[in-house]
Design a protein around this motif. Structure first.
Motif, short mmCIF file in Angstrom:
data_model
loop_
_atom_site.label_atom_id
_atom_site.label_comp_id
_atom_site.label_asym_id
_atom_site.label_seq_id
_atom_site.Cartn_x
_atom_site.Cartn_y
_atom_site.Cartn_z
N ASP A 252 -11.47 123.00 194.64
CA ASP A 252 -10.31 123.16 193.36
C ASP A 252 -11.35 124.12 192.46
O ASP A 252 -11.90 123.88 191.85
N ARG A 254 -10.40 127.32 189.80
CA ARG A 254 -9.27 127.84 189.21
C ARG A 254 -9.67 128.84 187.93
O ARG A 254 -10.46 128.21 187.26
N GLU A 258 -5.57 127.44 183.67
CA GLU A 258 -5.07 126.45 184.60
C GLU A 258 -5.23 124.86 184.33
O GLU A 258 -4.72 124.30 184.88
#
Ligand SMILES: Cc1cc2nc3c(=O)[nH]c(=O)nc-3n(C[C@H](O)[C@H](O)[C@H](O)COP(=O)(O)OP(=O)(O)OC[C@H]3O[C@@H](n4cnc5c(N)ncnc54)[C@H](O)[C@@H]3O)c2cc1C
Length: 344
Positions: A252, A254, A258
């Motif tokens: 993950d 990002r 976010e």
């Protein structure tokens, strides 16, 4: 590594050892490792790094590693580098496939998929797999080191060292194939703002970052980096390369906007954009284990040797307690010592 080393040394000394290997392939975690066999430059450095370890055990690594490396090379393995690339450590680097092949040849009788029932030298690599499962953490090591040596030792009357909850840890972007254990490790906490799930700052890490990995709440965190951090070097790569490796592993990664919390202000976050990487604590090997003396003899609660029982490698605790050191060095030095003690 310790078992193959002990067998190779025992054979050289005229014995006919048998290595019983639980896995379908030899080499254990050594095969999966970066192959850097290293030590702290002095005993004082070792003590500073691993303050709760046994200085008598540590001293033998400082004093004997260089000779042990020469011995290893006398078996036919060449180093790929004669330095570690880290000014805080000294040692050599090896291709772990070559290392495994050479040690297997020197060890002689290596029987795969044969877990031991009786053993003179315990070298099962600690209990990382068990610890990872119990704590809900990832495993970044061979899958067979479940603590069989530890259990056997205890059943024979061995005592255990401190630090049974400690491990050598690395941050991974998630579960990855064992071939990616080295390349996917996210080793740049010192360049990142490290946050828990609520956005709390988890603070700084030691150079090896194993201390930080052990205290990630729930075994996870976010590493947040800015553009300057991406340009920093980590070993032979950059932080940007390591973030790419996290992405490639399906991690993950990002934009930090976010994240489900507001970013705290930090001198580490200056040049936008900021990127957030999810990391998970992964157990490489355990640090506590069977108590041994400097001859690799397993000791009971009164400090007396358990008759006929030796241990080496991560099965032996008390060397790196409270810190971090080279598991390969411990396996090599104490594997050799165990064979010499057994034959005496
Ligand atoms: C990705 C990675 C990178 C690493 N990089 C480095 C590095 O650069 N430098 C460094 O110093 N250390 C490094 N390490 C750590 C190092 O590999 C270990 O500290 C070292 O291999 C420990 O040696 P050992 O002999 O105790 O265990 P291992 O090398 O794991 O060997 C233990 C063996 O025992 C076998 N076994 C387990 N249970 C049984 C049983 N019941 N019966 C028979 N056999 C059994 C296992 O299958 C295994 O083959 C790294 C580890 C990993 C995973």
């Amino acid at each position: 590594m310790a078992g193959l080393t002990a067998a190779a040394r025992a054979r050289e000394l005229g014995a006919t050892p048998v290595v019983l290997e639980k896995g379908y392939r030899p080499g254990g975690s050594m095969l999966l490792s970066s192959g850097v066999v290293w030590r702290q430059p002095s005993l004082d450095d070792f003590r500073a790094e691993c303050p709760d370890g046994d200085s008598v055990l540590q001293r033998r690594i400082v004093d004997e590693l260089d000779d042990a490396l020469d011995w290893l090379e006398s078996l036919g393995v060449e180093s790929v580098a004669r330095e570690t690339g880290n000014p805080l450590t000294v040692g050599r680097r090896y291709d772990t496939r070559v290392l495994t092949d050479v040690l297997v040849r020197a060890a002689g009788d290596v029987r795969l998929e044969e877990p031991f029932h009786e053993a003179g030298i315990l070298a099962t690599g600690g209990f990382g797999a068990r610890l990872a499962r119990q704590r809900g953490l990832l495993l970044r090591a061979n899958e067979w080191s479940e603590g069989d040596g530890l259990d056997y030792g205890v059943a024979r009357g061995a005592s255990l060292t401190e630090g049974l909850d400690q491990f050598y840890g690395r941050a991974l972007p998630g579960g990855v194939d064992e071939r990616d254990y080295v390349s996917a490790a996210q080793l740049y906490a010192r360049h990142a703002l490290v946050l828990d799930d609520e956005g709390g700052d988890l603070g700084d890490a030691a150079w090896h970052e194993s201390d930080l990995v052990q205290r990630l709440p729930g075994g996870r965190a976010w590493y947040v980096v800015d553009v300057r951090a991406l340009r920093q070097s980590v070993r032979e790569r950059t932080v940007a390369d390591l973030v790419d490796a996290a992405r490639a592993a399906g991690g993950d990664v990002r934009p930090a906007e976010e994240l489900p919390f507001a970013l705290p202000a930090s001198p580490k976050l200056v040049e936008r954009p900021f990127i957030a990487i999810r990391v998970h604590a992964a157990v490489t090997h355990t640090i506590g284990g069977l108590r041994i003396d400097e001859c690799a003899r397993v000791l009971d609660a009164d400090g007396r040797p358990v008759p006929g029982l030796l241990a080496a490698g991560a099965d032996a605790g008390g060397i790196f307690t409270g810190g971090y050191g080279s598991g390969l060095a411990a396996a090599l030095v104490y594997g050799r010592i165990a064979a010499e003690t057994a034959l005496r």
